[in-house]
Design a protein around this motif. Sequence first.
Motif, PDB file in Angstrom:
ATOM      1  N   THR A 236       1.791   9.201  -5.985  1.00  0.00           N
ATOM      2  CA  THR A 236       1.139   8.204  -6.841  1.00  0.00           C
ATOM      3  C   THR A 236       0.739   8.784  -8.191  1.00  0.00           C
ATOM      4  O   THR A 236       0.615   8.039  -9.169  1.00  0.00           O
ATOM      5  N   SER A 241       1.174   3.789  -8.635  1.00  0.00           N
ATOM      6  CA  SER A 241       0.732   2.866  -7.588  1.00  0.00           C
ATOM      7  C   SER A 241       0.814   1.407  -8.037  1.00  0.00           C
ATOM      8  O   SER A 241       1.184   1.109  -9.173  1.00  0.00           O
ATOM      9  N   GLU A 273      -3.021  -1.796  -0.385  1.00  0.00           N
ATOM     10  CA  GLU A 273      -2.246  -0.569  -0.584  1.00  0.00           C
ATOM     11  C   GLU A 273      -2.818   0.604   0.207  1.00  0.00           C
ATOM     12  O   GLU A 273      -2.140   1.607   0.435  1.00  0.00           O
ATOM     13  N   HIS A 276      -1.493   3.143   3.059  1.00  0.00           N
ATOM     14  CA  HIS A 276      -0.836   4.436   2.872  1.00  0.00           C
ATOM     15  C   HIS A 276      -1.779   5.613   3.101  1.00  0.00           C
ATOM     16  O   HIS A 276      -1.339   6.767   3.038  1.00  0.00           O
ATOM     17  N   TYR A 293       5.192   5.459   0.798  1.00  0.00           N
ATOM     18  CA  TYR A 293       5.645   4.418  -0.116  1.00  0.00           C
ATOM     19  C   TYR A 293       7.167   4.337  -0.064  1.00  0.00           C
ATOM     20  O   TYR A 293       7.857   5.358  -0.160  1.00  0.00           O
TER      21      TYR A 293
END
Length: 377
Positions: A236, A241, A273, A276, A293
């Motif tokens: 990220t 992201s 999100e 993750h 991801y």
Amino acid sequence: MTEQTPVTDRRFPLITDEALDELRGRIGRPFRPPVPHVTEATTDSIRHWALGIGDANPLYVDPAYAATTRHGGLVAPGTFLYAFDRVVSGYVGGLPGVHAMFAGTDWNWKRPIRVGDRIAAEPALKELKDLKSTFSGRSIKQTYQVTFTNQDGELVCVADSWCIRTQRDIARERATRETVVPKTWTADEIAEVAAQYAAQRPRGGEVRYWEDVQAGEVLPPLLKGPSTVTSFVCFTQGWGSLYVKAHAQAFDMFREHPALGIPNDLCIPEPPERVHWDNALARAVGVPAAYDYGPERVSWLGHLMTDWIGDDGFLKRLNVQVRKHNILGDLTTCRGTVTRTWREDDEHLVEVAVEGRNQRDEVTAIGTAVAALPSRG
């Protein structure tokens, strides 16, 4: 403070015909995409992306080395464009409260990305496909097409990218039928992984000529993992992201999109999100543990290809489907096999079947890549 329902017991919206009809009305219509993480290819942004996917190829991270190549300076991996647009990375509109799982991208690159390129993305909803899923009952494949152009108006890439919209509650209920336990690694196994990493290196300046490639040739495998929350965070940092925001910006986002604010165990809203890095929310959407991801795994297969191609080749296409979750503890081995070679419009092309396979011998990503190679002729 009002007590809120724990995320593992919370009920989420289902897919309805009415919500789908509203979303279909957006097909082909231009819209303003979210602000991208990157708008210009700089030495730093390219390096952050490359190291975020675990690719230390000096063509991407060492300006002095890159200056000695035919490119005359740093270039970026083609998948760097994930950082230039959140839609191609899995940002979807419509169906609030219905989970979105990134499922693949079909990249078609037209030219290299160089330091100084300012790249704009123009996304549009391309297709909605109603699916029947053993994972979540009814599901929807939601595909966007994104066009990337540089500061000179030149076409850099066209990409189709898609997510599968799944019904969280049904997925959670069905997930109880099969349990996958994250792997605990021994010291000897970690030492073997470290040894394999030490042996990995890009082809670099050793030219791979088209005439030397034959169907059936197997590419050197490329390791990625074992996956940790740290490795997801590393990705990220280069990618940016989808919904990771903090402080006032986070509350602005939740105000505009209430379904994004899912309370955590402290009753503080956080975005979906966090599947993750949050095992509880991952299990609430039907996955046994936090998972990686999808764009990261697509990019790993791009890394496999560019390591094999070398500095003088060009990756033209990468079409990858993400098939299974890559959960915490999973080790992915990226592999490729040449399927054909041909000439077209003065280019010498090679097609490679690519895949990512975990330590349970499950294929978690699969696809096709096309590269242009130099010819002795």
